[in-house]
Every structure is written in structure tokens, then in C-alpha cells.
Design a protein around this motif. Structure first.
Motif, PDB file in Angstrom:
ATOM      1  N   LEU A 197      18.451 -11.783 -10.559  1.00  0.00           N
ATOM      2  CA  LEU A 197      17.899 -12.699 -11.555  1.00  0.00           C
ATOM      3  C   LEU A 197      18.905 -13.833 -11.750  1.00  0.00           C
ATOM      4  CD1 LEU A 197      16.125 -10.594 -14.295  1.00  0.00           C
ATOM      5  CD2 LEU A 197      15.389 -11.252 -12.023  1.00  0.00           C
ATOM      6  N   PRO A 198      18.388 -15.041 -11.938  1.00  0.00           N
ATOM      7  CA  PRO A 198      19.302 -16.192 -11.995  1.00  0.00           C
ATOM      8  C   PRO A 198      20.424 -16.034 -13.016  1.00  0.00           C
ATOM      9  CG  PRO A 198      17.046 -16.948 -11.836  1.00  0.00           C
ATOM     10  CD  PRO A 198      16.980 -15.458 -11.999  1.00  0.00           C
ATOM     11  N   ARG A 199      20.125 -15.412 -14.141  1.00  0.00           N
ATOM     12  CA  ARG A 199      21.196 -15.284 -15.127  1.00  0.00           C
ATOM     13  C   ARG A 199      21.701 -13.857 -15.246  1.00  0.00           C
ATOM     14  NH1 ARG A 199      23.709 -18.696 -18.857  1.00  0.00           N
ATOM     15  NH2 ARG A 199      25.822 -17.925 -18.699  1.00  0.00           N
ATOM     16  N   SER A 200      21.581 -13.106 -14.133  1.00  0.00           N
ATOM     17  CA  SER A 200      22.272 -11.818 -14.085  1.00  0.00           C
ATOM     18  C   SER A 200      23.774 -12.040 -13.953  1.00  0.00           C
ATOM     19  CB  SER A 200      21.772 -11.005 -12.894  1.00  0.00           C
ATOM     20  OG  SER A 200      22.045 -11.675 -11.689  1.00  0.00           O
ATOM     21  N   ARG A 250      24.997 -19.196 -14.216  1.00  0.00           N
ATOM     22  CA  ARG A 250      23.662 -19.119 -13.649  1.00  0.00           C
ATOM     23  C   ARG A 250      23.690 -19.414 -12.146  1.00  0.00           C
ATOM     24  NH1 ARG A 250      19.209 -22.151 -12.301  1.00  0.00           N
ATOM     25  NH2 ARG A 250      17.223 -21.186 -12.759  1.00  0.00           N
ATOM     26  N   ARG A 274      17.879 -19.969  -8.369  1.00  0.00           N
ATOM     27  CA  ARG A 274      16.817 -19.042  -7.990  1.00  0.00           C
ATOM     28  C   ARG A 274      16.481 -19.260  -6.519  1.00  0.00           C
ATOM     29  NH1 ARG A 274      12.757 -16.506 -11.209  1.00  0.00           N
ATOM     30  NH2 ARG A 274      13.841 -17.374 -13.002  1.00  0.00           N
ATOM     31  N   HIS A 280      25.224 -12.016 -20.054  1.00  0.00           N
ATOM     32  CA  HIS A 280      25.980 -13.204 -19.668  1.00  0.00           C
ATOM     33  C   HIS A 280      25.389 -14.508 -20.182  1.00  0.00           C
ATOM     34  CE1 HIS A 280      28.310 -10.593 -17.179  1.00  0.00           C
ATOM     35  NE2 HIS A 280      27.361 -10.363 -16.293  1.00  0.00           N
ATOM     36  N   GLU A 286      12.015 -21.895 -15.343  1.00  0.00           N
ATOM     37  CA  GLU A 286      11.579 -21.264 -14.093  1.00  0.00           C
ATOM     38  C   GLU A 286      11.001 -19.890 -14.420  1.00  0.00           C
ATOM     39  OE1 GLU A 286      14.683 -23.547 -11.098  1.00  0.00           O
ATOM     40  OE2 GLU A 286      14.572 -21.368 -11.059  1.00  0.00           O
TER      41      GLU A 286
END
Lengths: 244, 244, 244, 244, 244, 244
Positions: C71-74, C78, C81, D28, D67
Motif C-alpha cells: 500500500l502506498p502509505r505502508s 509514501r 502506487r 506511518h 488514489e
């Protein structure tokens, strides 16, 4: 058109670079040829496939298609790898379409049957004339692959109607010259590629003014020079293929 | 682990294929090497660029990166051209990341300054071991390009801390063997690539069970064999680079 | 190798993070597991498909394949994607190939029949070790999906030959440590991922020097630590799957 | 419009699913919220960036963009991973454009200054209403991120002018119902999504006839039900954000 | 809502632009219509195909799908060519999905049989309202193509259940106005597209607040105006199709 | 070469189709021309941009570039939309490169200054000769755009050195004919495109054997016919541009 041009390579206006055709270079391919026009080196391979493109299925006819690529550092400055950019350039597509058309012009696609020959032309070293070396070498690779099919009795005879070869001419430093190398090509007023058959028929002409339009007479001179170059290339093909 | 395996090539278990490293093969590149491991041929070039990737700007540090490709008919069966498909395969990306890491491990990136060396490894003929030939040959190309920079006084000294080379081992027909060729590789129970420095440090190990898991002892044997292979490769590099 | 390292998390060198495996997390999937290694969370699902890739048709054999994403903000910052960029990174492809190979190593593909199990590993929170959590959790998801097939009588027995799990080791601050978290991983001198079976066979080793080459002894220590970690992971899998 | 419909979930026509908003789920991110509408789970994160898209540079104005993605096995049947296919579907693009517009409608972009907030909405479990859960949860994530900026004194005040939330209505089995789940959605005669502000202003209406056109009166009933749903969602947002 | 707005075109609030529908414009297509709403010109074509998408094979049902594009210089400033960029924008995908849904809402897909009608809407000149012109003109193209099929006896009757047309409304300069042109659209407080059938059923509503949320009453006025516009468009369709 | 061919259109061998050039067709473009060669219709626009491609920055020179596209149903059978496929075909790239080169051959790029003129050629109806219509019409669009720049005093004079136009010839049914339409083109033994300047200089020749190689004499006849066609096209350009 102008007088005695001193070509960078010291060649006479009507003089080709030294040409070497080395059939069978690529160990795994059904046909192959390493074609050298001076410093330019193009590896041509022919691969036989048992299926044809969609539009030819159940027609009994075969196809010859070509792909072209340059190693990133075949060029003076490194060129981006097309696989990394994710698309082939317009120049690449244009050249590979030309190679395919040129070879199909001398192939009896009906006699080939529902098979496809895929030609791959990869430039190892680029010094001008890569597309003409590619066409000239690809014919050798194609011949080798088809001769194998005929030799194994898969085809009753070689489905080729003629030879085909290509050479460039250009107007450089005011003179019409044969077989441009990179030093000339990057600096030419006009540039023409000629694809002719062994018996002299015209398969393709692509002539482009670079810095200014040219005249009918210039064009006629280029076509004349091209004929002499093609004559030699066709003889070289015959020699390495053991024809005549 | 098992007894006397008869390798397809007739080699002994600990015997490498004949290795040739030919520096300077690519006329236009700052550094180059045609690396042959038996039938496998990989052309490696090093190109110097004056700018670094975004993440290194204004850090005073340089970078070494690599790209890898196979000519479509370098393989037994024709492989699709990645440029035509519009994307590089996972295998390609994995190999080129490995080559880049291996070379950076012996490069002093700070001493290199804000420059990037782009390595291109293109497989002309594939018969197993293309990634190990690529790493071993790329070191020669890199050395040649950096020596030129140092020779011209652009760099005060060669920004290399060690040599680096790579070799594969595998478990084939019940025995641990060195430097798998295609006939063995396509048939091995396990397959490992070792990247070591000239002084014996480990840079990378990638070991994979193909048909079934392997044991610690198998692995230890593979690492031992790899050391003997790397020893020879490092000597070959030294020889063609005129070191010592 | 060096003395007492104080790990950022306060863990002992041979101490793993707390591991939780939560089978059945994903309501719609045939098999699933939310795998947590400390803060790292990876959702693994197994989907059964009735058709196999082209190269396996009419062979009677099945396949296990894997896809991986973050996930993009895992991540701390960031990450773009991959769907928006239109291509998966080399790192992503490398990891998903590793997961697929690891699971196939313990699957009896012939007993599976012409079916494909698609594993999806999506990182919800990344704090180091996402690929090892993904492999360890995917085994649980795979087991769950296959047990369902066996339970319904579609398969006569569970087509698994062993368990499989993965853990990382590294050289951090001069010491060999087990199960790197992000604070260690971003700072390690070397980094190795081990994939082992329940009975201790080696499936895959990937060891990489980050800042400088490492020695045989370092490697041997990493392998030893890995074995202790895998032992615990295999026990955790057994526990949540109700085996033994 | 028809009489008493028995909804698959047993809910009354005007009854929403149980809604949970869990702020701060993603460790995060500057702001985050796990939004659940019944079984549907969408993870929303807000990431602060210091640069704005090209068209806003040097305007002093900020931007909010979004997104959207679905985990491959969030759905009943596995959906292809968009990163693997190399392009986002039209549905995905449509939804993420809607989320972005909805959030910008309540953001004072001038007060935000030249910053961009990137919202990521990833569906972990899909059971209908993923876009409405995404909008409702994203507002919470956005609020949390902006409150942090204001709390640190980076912004003088929270640059939000109102709350925003979304809910769907539809015509199912002849009746107008609120907050369709998958069983209803896949079977509805019409389907409408309403995005309203906390003070009741309309931000967006998207109403679509599925099987046959609908009438003004149906639409009016849907808008009425939507208002009751939004009322509850806005209250839930207030509650978890500690407003009032 | 506010008083007398002076529209840039001088039109009254409830006045549409001059509408021309020119069926049969595209010589090669089975059905076509050049639709003009004031300066806006959209060329709509309908192409009949004998095969349906995968999900409809062997169902006996047909499909109507649409694609939309803008010529690069249809717009005030040149827009990048989507074919050159290699992907269609979210706006494009959203519009073509809307056109497809709108036409399917009045097509009896079962009566159409396993055929697909592909609608292409290409904007030659853009001055606001391209999607509404596209839907209105596409209905004419679709009717023409289907009438040909029925005329040839391929279909027993015209598989259309109603007419369909579209128009936009907006809040501009404080007033609700019908059929926004570019000067208004780029400046509107809200913007809504209505797709209605000939008998007045609602097929689709898409209403969006641009600068600030709007109220129920604004929406009701927009819907009223839309009905008057659609009434005229449906009459224009009838006239050019020779219905009644 | 053969006797009196009866052309499908009833034209004489040396007779062009009716040509119409309609400048200013595209309301928003700085220059435009709808070019019709018989049924073929190509819309050509010229857009002025203030920045040049990377390789020309700070050189003081301008650029002219072209893009080409076909509406999906401009053709007899629908052609896939290139934007939807995500890549332009080799044919498209080849044609747009040709258009760009042709226009640059008559543009004084130094006098243009650091500006780029983007030409867009979009085929509305295709009936053979789309590339020659595109070149002929693009010259008109380019002239119109540049005249505007000169008229506003942005440029001191029109930076054009000559006119340029294009026409095709071919060998059809054994005879050399001028300006092939689709019925001839799809059936020709050879096909050549000629791009000439107003003063008769050759800018580009592309001649291709379709079914069999052709002879020098055929080529000479094609060039002669092309000159008569170009003569008329240049006169038509002059007429609509109000030159002389």
C-alpha cells in the motif's frame, strides 16, 4: 553536381566499404549472418515458426517479418535501451517494416506454406548503413533457414524468387557518394536507401533531403551508384551461400 | 552427496568451461569486454555519464548501474524481444539489479565523484551462466572505463577497491558441479550463483532449490567449488587488464 | 564478529519480533492469513483457479504463483502506487518470484492437478521483513485453501510435502542479528533471507553485502540464527493450522 | 414505488449498515482512518507533500488529490491486480477523481498554501459501497493530517470549511433503500451516490439507472434517505475526531 | 437563486444553443451523426461487429460500447494526443463509460442478439457540452445502424426501447442556466449532466459542485431546465431520423 | 508498361481527384486546413508553442513536428483506436515523421526562433492518399500560423523558403497512374509517394513494390506524373492562401 570530394574514409565516390557476410554465426538459429559494412556490424538471425499471424490462418500462405534493435552502446553516444523505455522508437519501427517488406518481395509466400520466418537484426556496432547491412545480411540468414527446410524435405524447393540487397547513397560535400558511413551520414545533404533484387528490379526507394531539396539529376546519379553497389553485394551473398 | 557424475560436456565436477575475456571489443564504449564462458557470449560495455540519479545530486557521490538483455535468438528457442513487448521481464530486472549491486560493492562511489557508469550486458549467445559471465566481464569493462578517467587525470586514482567475479554451482545428477552450462542448468536439482571479490569476500549468494530442498553440506560444497572458480576468473581478469 | 550490539528494539541478537499469524482474515478468499512480524503486517490470500498457465495445459500438473504489493502509505514515506505508474518495480517482481518459488518447493504440483493457486501478498504496514512475513503467511493461506479442496473431496489428500517459512538475518552494528526490522535493515552491513522447509531443507538463500563484503564465518552464523527463527515460525504455523 | 422489501441483510429500507471509523490506523501516515461500512473495509491515508502539481506552482494554493485501489482478493472473485496489468481501470480512475473532488469541496486550498495532500484509499474487503466508505473515511484522515499541521503551527488554522461524507441509495426489489451492500448492489434497478457536506450542501450526485430508467419521485426518495444517512456519518466523524 | 444573468452568448437562461444533427456524415460507418451544439462538433459513428465481449459469449445477448476522444486542437489550447501519451485520461474513460451506459439503457440487448455495436465519439471542435452532444448524436448513429440491420432482415425489429438524449445545466453567475458553453462551463459554480429517455425517464444524473456546494432547490431547477432541453433534443432526433 | 487502364473512378491515368483545401476550418487553431482529395478528408492544424524540444534549447532555432491519427471509423472497416491500445502503430509513426520532415524542409528554422509549431493531421474520412493530403494541407495550416506570427510582428518575415506538397503514384492494372484512391491502392503492384517543393525540388521519395519489383522506366513515369500533380496542388495552395 560537384567535383572530387575527399571522403573521410579516403574512399572513391563509387566505392563501397569492405563487406563481410558470415553465415551461421548464431549457433542456435535456423539461419544467421553477421553482416559487416566497414565498422558497422549487424547480427541477423532467421527463426522458423510453425504458426502464422492471425490474418493468414487457413490461407495456406506464410509470412516473413522482421525486428530491429541496436545495442545501447553500439552507437557513439549511448542510446537508451528500448526495452527499458518500454517502447520502440519510430525509427526502429520504420526500419523493421522496411526489412520485412524487402524480404517478402523475394519470398514465395504460398510456397512457404503456413509458416512464419522471424528475422531479428541487432546492431552490434553502428557506423552508418545499419539498415542496408541488415537487409543484405538478413537475406543470407533467410536463405540458410529456408534451405534447411528444403534440405529436410519439409519444402519441395527453396521458396525464394530472387536475391535482395540494399545500399545507401547520398549527397555529401556536393558530390554523390555510395554507401555512407556515419561521418558522412551525419552530414549529408541528402540520403537515399535502395533495395534491389539480384536481377535488378526495384523493391524500395527511400530518398530524403536533409538540408535542402535535391534535383532529378542527383537522384539519377544516386540510383546509378546504387546499382553498382548492389551488384557487388549480390555477388557477396552468392559467394557465401555457395550459389553458382 | 553422490558419486562420479558424467557431465554432458565431459568436464570434471570442479572444472570450469574455457573462459575468454576480450577487453575493448566495443569500438565506441569507454570500456568494454566480450566475455565467453564456453559457448555463452555476453558483450559488456561501460558508458560514462556526467550526471547521477536524482537521489545522489549534490552528494558528491557517484553511481554504477547496469542493464541486461538477451538478443531474441541468443537462446535455443527464440525469445520475444522485450522492446517489442514493452516491458522487461522479472528475470531481466532481477539480473540487472544483481549486476549493479555486485559492481558497486567494489567501487568507491565517493572517489568516483558525481558521475554515473552505465553497464550494458547483452547476451549474444546463451548457453547457461549468462549472469555470471556478465558480472565477470562487466568488471573488466568498468575497470577499463575508470582507468581511462584516471589516465586523463579526471580522477586522481582508480576508484576500485577490489576485483569482483561470479560463478554458478549446482547439484546435477546427484553431484555438486561448477559452472553449469545450459544442458545442466535446465536439469539441476539446485542452482546457486556466487559473487565474490578478488580477496575472497562474499558480495552475494543466491541459492535456489529447483526440484527439492538441499542440505547444509551441499551448500558448503557449492561454496567451496565457487571459490576455486572465482580464483581462476580473477586471474583471467588480471591477465587481460595487465594487472600484476 | 563483534560483541554485544544494542538493537534499536532492545531485542537480543537471536530474538525474533513477536509473530502473529491470523488465518481466515480475508472473508472472500479460499485461504488467507494476516501475518505480523512486529509492526510489519502483510495480508496473504490464496485464490483457487481452475485453469493453469499456457505452458502447463494438458500436462496434468498445477501451479502456484504469487503477486506482491505495498500500500502506498505502508512505508515511512509514501511510495508511488505501482498501478498509477503503470509498471511494477524490479524489487516487486523479484519478491513475488521468490514467494512463488518458495511455495512451489513444498507443493506437489502433480497431486494438485490442473489448478492454479494465486497468492496475493499485500503489505499493510512495512517495518522490515515484508518478504519473510509474506512467505510465512502465504504458506498458511495456501494450506487453508488446499485443505478446503481436500475437505470437499476435490483432492484426495493435501498436496503439500512440507511446511515452508522464511526469516532474515543481517550484520548490524558489527553483530549478526535475527529478523531485521526497518531501523536495522536500512543500516545493515549485510542482509540475508533464508527460506527453509519444516524439516530443515534449504529452499532459497539470498545474501547480499550492503556496505562491504562479508566472510564465510558471518554467513555461517546467519544460517545458524535463521534455523532458530524458522523453527519458531514453523511452530507458529502448526499452531494456527491446528496441525499436530 | 413498491412496498415492504425484505433486504438480504434484514435491514430496514432506511437503515445503514453498522459504521466504524478508526482514525490513526496506519502507523506511518500523517492522517489515516480504517472505514468500515458493514463488511466493507477501506483503509484511507493522508500524506502531506511540500510540492504541488505543476499547474499550481507559484499560485500560493494547495491541492488535495486521491488514489483508489482494491486488493486483488478484496472481492468475491479475485480481481486482476492493476499494477500487474499496467493500467488502472476506468472505474478506478472515476472513483479516485470523485474522492478528490469531494474533499477539495470542503478544503480551503488557499489557506492550505503550496502543499499537496495525497489521499490513498485501499479496499481491504469489498461488500458494496467502497467509494462512499472511502470518501467518509478520507475526510477523517484529511482532518487528522491537517490538524497535525495546524497543531505544529505550520498552518494558522485548520483549512477545512465543512465536513463531507457520502452514502449510496438504490432501488432494490422495487423499493428505495439506503446504503446498498453487495447483494443489493449487484441486483439494483438504480444506484445513486450522494456526497453532502456536514451542513447539508450537495457536493456531488451520481445516479444511474441499471436495468431501466427511473422517475423523479424515486430520485427524490433517494435524496431524502441519503440525507438521513449522511447525518449519521457526519456524527460518527465528529465523534472519532473529538469535535463538539 | 439569483436574478437575470447575462450569458456570454446572449442566450436566455432556459435557451439551448442551436442544435444540428446530421445523420450519415461518415461515409464508411453503418450509422453516423455529426452533432453540433453551437460551436461544439462531435462526430459519432456506430460500427456493427459480429462478436461480443467475452462475458457475453453464448448468452444470446448483445452489447453497446463507446469510445470517446478529442482531436488535439479541438480545444482552445492544444491538448496532448492520448495515443501519443499511451494512455487515455480519467476524464476520457469516464465519458465513454457514460455514453455506453446511456445507450444500453434504451437498447434491448437480448433482441440485438450476439452482436456488438461500437460507438465512436470524436470531438472535432470543443466549446462545452461535448459529452451531451456525444450522447445525443450517438443515439442517432445507433438508430441508423440498427435500422439497417432490421431493414436487411437481420433483426426482426429495431431493438430500441426508447430514445435517449443528454443536456447539461449549471449555476453560472448566480443563475441556473441550460446547456453551458465553454465560457460558462469554465466558470460555473455547479455543473450537472442529465441523460433522459424520450418518455422522460431518468437514465443518469451527474451533478458536481465546482466552487461551493449547492442546495436542493438549485438541483430541482436544473432538473426542470434539463427536461425542456431534452424535449427539444428528442424532437430533433425524431426529425432527422424521420420518426413520426 | 501496359495500355489504357480503366480506373475505378473513371479518371484518366494522369488525372488527380478533385482537391479542396479549406483554410481556417478549426476555430481554435492558429492555422488549419481541411484537405480533401476526393473522398479523403484530413483535418490539419498548426499550434504555436513557445518552447522547443530539449535538443534545441538555447540554440536560437525552432522546430516543426507533426502527429497523425485516423478516426476509428474513417476507414472501411473500423480500426482500433490507438489511444485505447496504448500505442501508435509503426505506420502512424512513419507517416508523422514524414510529415514533419517535409514541412521542415521548407521552413527556415533559424528565422522561426525558439518556437515549435505542432502540426496535427487527423483523418476524418480515408479513401487513399491520406499522407499526401496531410502534407499538402499541413503546409497551408503552417503558412497560416506563421503568417499570423509575422502579421503580429512577432517574426520580421514569414520563415518559409518554399511551398511543399505531396502526391502518390502507382502501378495499377499494368499502368502508371496518379493519385491512387483506396480501390487502386489496395490493389497496386507498386506505390510511391513524392514530396516536392513549389520550385520542383525533391524533398522525399518513398517507392515500394507491393506484388513484384518494378523497373527504372516505371519509376521515371511515376516521377513525371507526380510533377504534374504537384504543380496543381501548389497552385491550389497559392489560391487559398491568396499568394500571387
Amino acid at each position: 553536381m560537384a567535383g572530387p570530394a575527399r571522403r573521410p574514409s579516403g574512399r572513391a565516390a563509387a566505392q563501397m566499404r569492405e563487406v563481410h557476410l558470415e553465415p551461421g554465426w548464431a549457433r542456435h538459429a535456423e539461419g544467421s549472418c553477421l553482416a559487416r559494412f566497414g565498422e558497422t556490424q549487424v547480427l541477423c538471425t532467421a527463426s522458423i515458426e510453425d504458426r502464422v499471424p492471425f490474418f493468414l490462418r487457413k490461407t495456406g500462405r506464410g509470412w516473413v517479418t522482421a525486428e530491429y534493435g541496436m545495442l545501447p552502446r553500439s552507437t557513439h553516444e549511448r542510446t537508451d535501451r528500448e526495452a527499458a523505455r518500454g517502447r520502440q522508437s519510430g525509427r526502429t519501427l520504420e526500419i523493421q517494416r522496411l526489412i520485412g517488406r524487402s524480404l517478402r518481395a523475394v519470398t514465395d509466400l504460398r510456397a512457404l506454406g503456413e509458416r512464419q520466418i522471424r528475422i531479428d537484426c541487432d546492431v552490434l556496432v553502428a557506423d552508418g548503413g545499419t539498415r542496408t547491412a541488415a537487409i543484405t545480411g538478413s537475406y543470407v540468414a533467410l536463405h540458410q533457414a529456408l534451405a534447411e527446410l528444403a534440405g529436410f524435405g519439409v519444402l519441395p524447393r527453396l521458396p525464394l524468387t530472387d536475391q535482395v540487397a540494399a545500399v545507401s547513397c547520398g549527397i555529401w560535400n556536393g558530390a554523390v557518394v555510395l554507401d555512407l558511413d556515419y561521418a558522412e551520414d551525419s552530414n549529408a545533404a541528402a540520403d537515399a536507401n535502395f533495395v534491389l533484387t539480384g536481377s535488378g528490379g526495384i523493391v524500395e526507394i527511400q530518398a530524403t533531403a536533409e538540408s535542402e531539396p535535391f534535383e532529378d539529376d542527383d537522384f539519377a546519379q544516386m540510383l546509378d551508384l546504387a546499382r553498382t553497389g548492389i551488384h557487388d553485394l549480390v555477388a557477396a551473398q552468392k559467394s557465401v551461400l555457395g550459389l553458382e
